[in-house]
Enzyme design. Structure first.
Site, short mmCIF file in Angstrom:
data_model
loop_
_atom_site.label_atom_id
_atom_site.label_comp_id
_atom_site.label_asym_id
_atom_site.label_seq_id
_atom_site.Cartn_x
_atom_site.Cartn_y
_atom_site.Cartn_z
N ASP A 1 26.00 23.61 79.36
CA ASP A 1 27.36 23.63 79.89
C ASP A 1 27.70 22.31 80.59
O ASP A 1 26.86 21.76 81.32
CB ASP A 1 27.46 24.78 80.90
CG ASP A 1 28.86 25.02 81.40
OD1 ASP A 1 29.69 25.52 80.63
OD2 ASP A 1 29.13 24.69 82.58
N GLU B 1 27.80 20.76 75.58
CA GLU B 1 29.25 20.85 75.74
C GLU B 1 29.75 19.55 76.35
O GLU B 1 29.44 19.24 77.51
CB GLU B 1 29.65 22.02 76.64
CG GLU B 1 31.15 22.20 76.65
CD GLU B 1 31.74 22.74 77.95
OE1 GLU B 1 32.84 23.29 77.89
OE2 GLU B 1 31.12 22.59 79.02
C1 NOJ Z 1 32.52 25.13 80.61
C2 NOJ Z 1 32.53 26.59 80.25
O1 NOJ Z 1 32.65 26.72 78.87
C3 NOJ Z 1 33.66 27.21 81.01
O2 NOJ Z 1 33.94 28.52 80.59
C4 NOJ Z 1 33.33 27.16 82.47
O3 NOJ Z 1 34.43 27.64 83.21
C5 NOJ Z 1 33.03 25.71 82.91
N1 NOJ Z 1 32.20 25.01 82.01
C6 NOJ Z 1 32.33 25.72 84.22
O4 NOJ Z 1 31.01 26.18 84.04
#
Ligand code: NOJ
Length: 544
Positions: free
Chosen positions: A205, A268
């Site tokens: 993430d 991500e």
């Molecule tokens: C990216 C995640 O996909 C999202 O859902 C989340 O709110 C933020 N990162 C914070 O962790």
């Protein structure tokens, strides 16, 4: 596959499917999906031809950001089940010949995590430096102008210890300090805990947020900012994200994975292509798949998308593997963004481009964003910035399995409302309907698995204009496929720079399938086709 063909790894020739566990399948009637629900629905994924299942966070959490605020990195949130359920899920996924990918959230924890409770307890606590604490400016204001992704300042004042802490996301999601080696070691141990259990990889993430500027400089204003955008976009996050130190950190995470067989690291990262591909690292030493969100971020315009695909293909370091995404739990669903007709084109793009596709649950049946009345909004991004239509609830509604009460998702009260169209838009109804999104996905996936050219073959752009995109996929010694996509609702005419003969094997309009084509193609609005070529050659012999 013939023996002389290159062997590909599971995450290269397989398809990834993202499950948002809250919304997939409830088995105990509390209206919230659970791990047993995922186990019960693995048949759907198996039938569809999925290779790997990525599940959004399942760990104990106060759920301020629905699990992306973790209070225990090695446990299971009781509403989702327990560790025995998880072990069974992992076993069943493997038994079905699939892989399981967990979400790893290393940038921040919950403010209720014991690490943060210790850290905030006093300035001289040994865990103080595990998070990012800074003094106020002389006038009492925050250390710099950085903004939280979810609205407001990214700094929160702690009255007890008289310092600010940094949170890129919610106040309840303090950022860990990745410049502290103890934090890094703790996170590596967490990775090993799950890898030892047999988990096949992680989707990491917010990777590009993990390290911040060492001088804490103010971010500059964004000259492109408009009122309808998230307030975070008022500034360009040049000092708060994507810092050069990040690459060594990713390489060390990769080293942890590389101590195990064939495990996967997805990252991500929302960055422009040239910065994104840097996260592959030199000589494949960083992430295996930095998520490519181009098909989500670009306007749905054939010229921009054709140029984007070429830019990405051209920027990929030698030996690195591409990937494509058209939806996730943070973005409006593809059907709502481009419309139902074009969603079929998006599916065809996703499943015929070179690289690993990720499918977001429900996109295979054309699920739409569901309007959620203000009093029912659950997502903090929604209620922190009201009036901007930024809530992510609409794309997180429960999976529509059949036409029974609550779409077969729960026997209780669903945590988020379900699209009333579930009575016809559901897995069960679509399985028998040759014109449904589900059957289109199934056909594309099946063909991709049968044909090396579509799965791992080279990508060759053929033509694009203001309406359409055409390209060829071909693996060495294998039949070639021509993909022709109309990205508009009006008919268009393909007069390509190649001579060809072939047969349409998949079409978004199934009545066109098995039709023979030669040299030219006319397409209906919203039509896309995959043509198996018997023969093709460039009009200009030098360009082949
Ligand atoms: C990216 C995640 O996909 C999202 O859902 C989340 O709110 C933020 N990162 C914070 O962790």
């Amino acid at each position: 596959m013939p023996n002389n063909q290159k062997q590909y790894l599971w995450w290269q020739d397989g398809i990834i499917y993202q499950i948002y566990p809250r919304s997939f399948q409830d088995t105990n009637g509390d209206g919230i999906g659970d791990l047993r629900g995922i186990i019960n629905r693995l048949d759907h994924l198996k039938w569809l031809g999925i290779k790997a299942v990525w599940i959004s966070p399942i760990y104990p959490s106060p759920m301020a950001d629905f699990g992306y605020d973790i209070s225990d990195y090695t446990g299971i949130w009781p509403v989702f089940g327990n560790m025995a359920d998880f072990d069974e899920l992992l076993q069943e996924v493997h038994k079905a010949g699939m892989k399981l990918i967990l979400d790893l959230v290393p940038n921040h924890s919950s403010d209720e995590h014991p690490w943060f409770l210790e850290s905030r307890s006093s300035r001289d606590n040994p865990k103080r430096d595990w998070y990012i604490w800074k003094d106020a400016k002389p006038d009492g204001s925050p250390p710099n102008n950085w903004l939280s992704v979810f609205g407001g300042s990214a700094w929160e004042w702690d009255e007890k210890t008289k310092q600010y802490y940094y949170h890129a996301f919610l106040v309840k999601q303090p950022d860990l300090n990745w410049r502290n080696p103890e934090v890094e070691k703790a996170m590596h141990d967490i990775m090993r805990f799950w890898l030892d259990k047999g988990v096949d990889g992680f989707r990491v993430d917010a990777m590009w947020h993990m390290v911040k500027d060492a001088q804490w400089r103010d971010n500059p204003r964004n000259p492109e900012y408009k009122d309808y955008m998230a307030t975070y976009e008022q500034l360009l996050p040049v000092y708060s994200t994507d810092q050069p130190e990040m690459h060594d950190i990713v390489a060390r995470m990769r080293q942890v994975l590389d101590q195990y067989d064939e495990r996967l690291m997805i990252a991500e990262i929302y960055l422009p292509v040239h910065k994104l591909v840097a996260y592959y690292g030199t000589h494949q030493k960083e992430a295996h798949l930095p998520f490519n969100f181009m098909l989500i971020s670009l306007p749905w315009d054939s010229r921009l998308i054709a140029a984007g695909i070429d830019e990405y293909e051209g920027a990929l370091p030698t030996g690195d593997w591409p990937n494509w995404v058209i939806g996730n739990h943070d973005q409006p669903r593809i059907t709502s963004r481009v419309g139902q007709g074009q969603a079929g084109i998006a599916a065809m793009l996703l499943l015929t481009l070179r690289g690993t596709p990720t499918i977001y649950y429900g996109d295979e049946i054309g699920m739409r964003d569901v309007p959620i009345p203000p009093e029912e909004v659950r997502d903090p991004q929604g209620f922190n910035m009201p009036g901007k239509n930024l809530s992510r609830d609409p794309e997180r509604t429960p999976m529509q399995w059949d036409d029974s009460t609550n779409a077969g998702f729960t026997k209780g009260e669903p945590w988020l409302r379900i699209d009333r169209s579930y009575v016809r838009r559901n897995v069960q109804a679509q399985r028998g309907d040759n014109h449904s999104p589900l059957v289109l996905f199934k056909k594309l996936i099946t063909l991709r698995q049968q044909e090396q050219s579509l799965c791992t073959g080279a990508y060759r752009p053929v033509y694009s204009d203001h309406q359409m995109i055409a390209y060829i996929r071909q693996a060495e010694g294998q039949p070639a496929f021509l993909i022709v996509l109309n990205l508009t609702h009006r008919p268009c005419y393909f007069t390509p720079p190649i001579h060809f003969t072939g047969v349409i094997v998949i079409d978004t309009l199934p009545e066109q399938e098995q039709v023979s084509v030669k040299d030219k193609i006319e397409l209906f609005g919203d039509e896309g086709m995959v043509v198996k070529l018997d023969h093709w050659e460039s009009v200009s012999p030098t360009s082949k």
